[in-house]
Scaffold this active site. Sequence first.
Site, PDB file in Angstrom:
ATOM      1  N   ASP A 174       0.834  -1.191   0.000  1.00 32.13           N
ATOM      2  CA  ASP A 174       0.000   0.000   0.000  1.00 32.13           C
ATOM      3  C   ASP A 174       0.875   1.249   0.000  1.00 32.13           C
ATOM      4  O   ASP A 174       2.013   1.208  -0.467  1.00 32.13           O
ATOM      5  CB  ASP A 174      -0.939  -0.022   1.207  1.00 32.13           C
ATOM      6  CG  ASP A 174      -2.302   0.591   0.908  1.00 32.13           C
ATOM      7  OD1 ASP A 174      -2.357   1.811   0.695  1.00 32.13           O
ATOM      8  OD2 ASP A 174      -3.309  -0.147   0.880  1.00 32.13           O
ATOM      9  N   HIS A 199      -3.565   6.039   3.386  1.00 29.23           N
ATOM     10  CA  HIS A 199      -4.385   4.880   3.042  1.00 29.23           C
ATOM     11  C   HIS A 199      -3.843   3.599   3.657  1.00 29.23           C
ATOM     12  O   HIS A 199      -4.593   2.796   4.239  1.00 29.23           O
ATOM     13  CB  HIS A 199      -4.440   4.754   1.516  1.00 29.23           C
ATOM     14  CG  HIS A 199      -5.386   3.718   0.998  1.00 29.23           C
ATOM     15  ND1 HIS A 199      -5.013   2.408   0.826  1.00 29.23           N
ATOM     16  CD2 HIS A 199      -6.682   3.799   0.611  1.00 29.23           C
ATOM     17  CE1 HIS A 199      -6.044   1.724   0.342  1.00 29.23           C
ATOM     18  NE2 HIS A 199      -7.075   2.541   0.197  1.00 29.23           N
ATOM     19  N   SER A 219     -11.491  -1.172  -0.571  1.00 28.99           N
ATOM     20  CA  SER A 219     -10.177  -1.108   0.075  1.00 28.99           C
ATOM     21  C   SER A 219     -10.286  -1.285   1.578  1.00 28.99           C
ATOM     22  O   SER A 219      -9.325  -1.689   2.229  1.00 28.99           O
ATOM     23  CB  SER A 219      -9.514   0.250  -0.213  1.00 28.99           C
ATOM     24  OG  SER A 219      -8.938   0.287  -1.487  1.00 28.99           O
TER      25      SER A 219
END
Length: 941
Positions: A541, A573, A765
Site C-alpha cells: 500500500d 491509506h 479497500s
Amino acid sequence: MSRLQKLMQVLLVLVIMLATALPLGAAFRPSPRTAQIQPLLAQMAAEAPDELVRVIVQKNGAADEAEQLVTGLGGSLLVDLPLINAFAAELPGSQVMALEGEDAVKWVSLDAPVVSTQASQSAVFTTWAAEASKTTPDANLLSKDFKNDPIPAGHTLWFNSFIKVDKVEFPASTVFFEDVTITFSANGETYRLPVPDGQVTISSAAALATTIFDEANGRWFSIAPDDYENKEVFLTGLAYQVPESLPGGIKDVTWSGHFTSDSTLVEGEWRWSAAVYSTFSSDYNALGIKPLKDDKANPYLNNDPVGTPENFKSFLVSGGTGDGGDKYVGDFTTGEDTFFRFQQGEAMVDAVGPDDIYGFGSRVVGGFAGLHAEVTPGFEIDQVEFVVKAYAPAEFNHDVKLTIISPSGTKTKNLKHEAFESHIGAANAGIIYIDVTDAWDWDWSHFDADLEILIDQSGLDPDEMVYYDAVGLRVSSVASVTPAAPSAPVLPPADDDDDDEDLVDASQLLNAYNAAVRATDVWNEGPAHLQGQGVTVAVVDSGIGRVKDLGNRVYHDINFNKDYHDSKDRYGHGTFVASIIGGDGKHSKGEYMGIAPEAMFLNLRVTSDEGMGYESDIVSALQWLYENKDDYNVRVVNLSLNSSVAQDYNDSPLCAAVEMLWFSGVVVVVSAGNNGTAELYPPANDPYVITVGATDDFDTVSISDDVVASFSAYGVTEAGVSKPDLVAPGTDLITYLPKNGKLTVGKEHPNKKIDNNYFQMSGTSMAAPIVTGAVALLLQDEPGLTPDQVKYRLMDTARTDWAGYDSAMAGAGYLDIYAAVHGTSTQAANQGAIPHQLLAKMALIAFWASQNGDESIDWENVDWSSVNWNSVNWNSVNWNSVNWNSVNWNSVNWNSVNWNSVNWNSVNWNSVNWNSVNWNSVNWNSVNWNSVNWNSDHWGD
C-alpha cells in the site's frame, strides 16, 4: 515393470510433445511469431508517438534479447521482474509497435498506473522522529545508603521532594516535573513506583503559598510568592502503603523524571527525602502538606521542613536518611541542578513531519528517536542529512551541538548559528540540512537498532532561543552495482503465555464491523485467544505509519516507490488499512479496533505520498515478498488497490505475480474495486485470489439490514469465475489515523475527518483488510491450511441470510469469522481454475521435475535455451492447487521451454494414470523414433 509399461511411459511424454507437433529428439528453433501488444497500449502509442510510455515486457526466453531490443529502440530499462520473466521499461510511443513480431517478446502491456506518477533512479525520503529519545537525560537522584528501620506491613512510606527556582520571569514562572518514577530494592525485589507529576509556580500575584493535589489529573500544584525565588517549595510526593513486611527496609532509592518550564531563564535545584508513618491518608488533600519551609506566607507557622504532612506528624515512625526526631520527613538528599527539556517538546516528535507547531528552548537538551528507514531493495545509502524545520526569534552567537547515536557509536556536529540567518522570525521558518554522511559507513542496519538524535543547547546564552517544528534524517539512496545482502529480519517477539492480560474488552467498541463479522466472538475464546498472534500480514500500500495502535508490531519497512517522501505513510491509506487489519485500540481505549489486534505487519510501500504508483512497483513488491516471505513468516498479503487499466488476467503481469504468491503458500486478499459495475481490474479478476466486495452495514451489529455497497465492483472474469468471492463491511468505517489533516487523504477528503486522530473511509479497500484480518485469525488457529483451503473455508461459512444478499454482487456471502474458525472443512477452492498462461507454461517443467523417480530418457540432443527458471523457487509452489485437467495447453508456447532443465530421472511414472491418456489423439507418424535411445531403458520386469 513390464516392457509395455515402459513403452507407455515414453509415449506419455510423446503425447505432451506431439500436442505441439514437435519432433522428438530434434533440436528446434522458435518459429517466427507475432508478439502481442496490448490494444490499449497500441492505441496510446499511435495517438502520442512522441511521448514516453512505460511498459511491462514479458519475455519468451531467459536471455536479454528483449532488453536489447528496447534499448536499441531508444528506451530505458526501469526494473527487472524475474518473478514473471519480465521487465519494466520506458520508450517512445513511436517505437512500441516495433516490438511486434519479435521472437524474444511474448507480451507487451502498459505499465498501468495505480494512479499516474513519475519515477526516478534514486530514492529519497525523510524519516521524522516519532518518539522522545532514551538518551534525553532525566533528572536523577540516588541514595545508596537509605537508612531506616524495618517497615511493618501496612505502614506507609511518604516520599517527598522540593525545588529551589531561580532566575524566574515575572509576573510568573512555572516549572513542571513529569514522568517521575521512584525505584528501590527490598526483600530481594525491585519496586518501581509512578509518582504524580509536580508543578511549581513562583508568582508576583500570590500572597500566600498553597499546595493542592488535583485528583482528576494526578498532579501536585504549588504556588509561592515572588520573594520565594531560590527558596524551597514543595514539588511532588507519593504515599506508598507497603503490602508486606520489609525487615531490611528499603535500599538504593532512585528518583528520575524530567523538567520543563514555561520560562526561558529559569534554573533550579531539587532534592528528595522519605519517612515512614504508621497511619496515613489516601486523600492527599487531607495530609496538610506544608508548601514552604519558612513562616512567611506559609499557612503552617512552624519550623518543620517543606513537604511535612502536618496533619499526620504524630504518626511518624522514622525519617528517611536521618533519625527522624523533629525533622519529620528526615534529612533531604544533596541537591542537584535540574536539567530542562525543550518546552512543548512533544511538538518536535511527529512521525508525519512539520505541522507549524513548535517546541522551543534556550539552554536545554532533548533527545529524539523513532527513526526508521524504508529499505529500497537493490539500493544503497548514498547520503544522510540531519534535517529540521526551525527558526530563531533573533540572531544569536553560539552553535547548537548535534549528536547522532547508533550502535556504531556517536558522532557530534555543530549546527552553526549562521544556519539560522535566513530563518529569523516565525514567518521565515524553513528547512535546514546538515550532512552527516561522514558519521559512519552508513548501511540500512543503522536504522534497525535505536538510532537517535540528541540536540544540546546548553552552550547557548539564556536569552538565545531556537524554535523547532520537526527533527529527522533525510536519506538518499542509489541503485547499487553490488547490493549488500539484506540485514537479518527483525522477527516478531515470541507470544507470551496465555493469561488474562491477553483478553480483549470489546464492550467499548463503537464500530459495528468487528461484531458484524463476529471477530469479537473469537478474540477471547479458548486458551489461544485468537487475535492474530504469530501471524505476519504483508500490507502492499502507501506505507504504514508508526502509530500507537500498531505499536512495535510493524517490524520492517520496504520501499518500492522511488518518489521522494517525508514520512512512513504521508498519504494515509496504508495506515488506515493496517489499522483495520490489526489496530489494538489502545489510543481510543478500545473504542476502535482492528480484526486481528495482535498480528504482526510487514510494510511494503508501493505508492507515493499522493497515493500514486505503477503496476511494476507492485510486482516488484510481490517479487520481494515471494523471495523473503519465509524469513518473516508472512501468511497473508493485503492489496487494497487495483490497476487503472482493464486487462485479461492471462496477460496481466500483476495477476501472474499474485498467482505465484498464492501457489507458494501465501493467501492473497484483494479489493474488488469501487466502480460499482460489472467490470473488474487486475488483480481482482484473477481466479485464484480472494476478491472482496463491500457492504453497507448501516453501523449496526446485525447484518439483517445490510446491503451490497453501491460502489462495490463485481462481474465474471475471463476464466468464467464470478467475483467477488465474498463481502465484508466497507462503508463509513472509522479507525485511528493520527494527524490526518496533514495527510494527503485528509486534505483531499476533509469531510471524512472525525477529529485529528480518527478518520472515516469507504470502499472495497476497507472491506479487503477485514477479510485479511480474518485470515490471520484462521491461520493462527489452523496454521497448516493452504491458501485454497483458507479460501474455501471462508466462502463455505459465509452467510447468505441477509436481506441484501445477491450472489452476483456478493459471491458466497457475508464474512463470518466465528463460523470459519469453527469450521472443519479441509476442501480446497479453485478446483478447475486455469492458471495464468505464463505460469501454465512454467508449471509443466516444475511438475515433472518435482517427482521422485529413477527412470531416465536421453534428451541430450534437444536444444532448449529460453526460460529463466532460476527466478522461481519451484519447491515452494503447491502444485496440488492447480487442476491440470483444466489447463488449456494450446495457449502455451512450448517453443520457449528449456527442456534441459527437466530431470527426467526424478519422474515417478508409477503415479501416472495411463488409462486417462487418449492415445488416439497421438500423431504417431510425426514421431522420430530413431531419436529415442532405447538402450538407456531397462525393459526387465
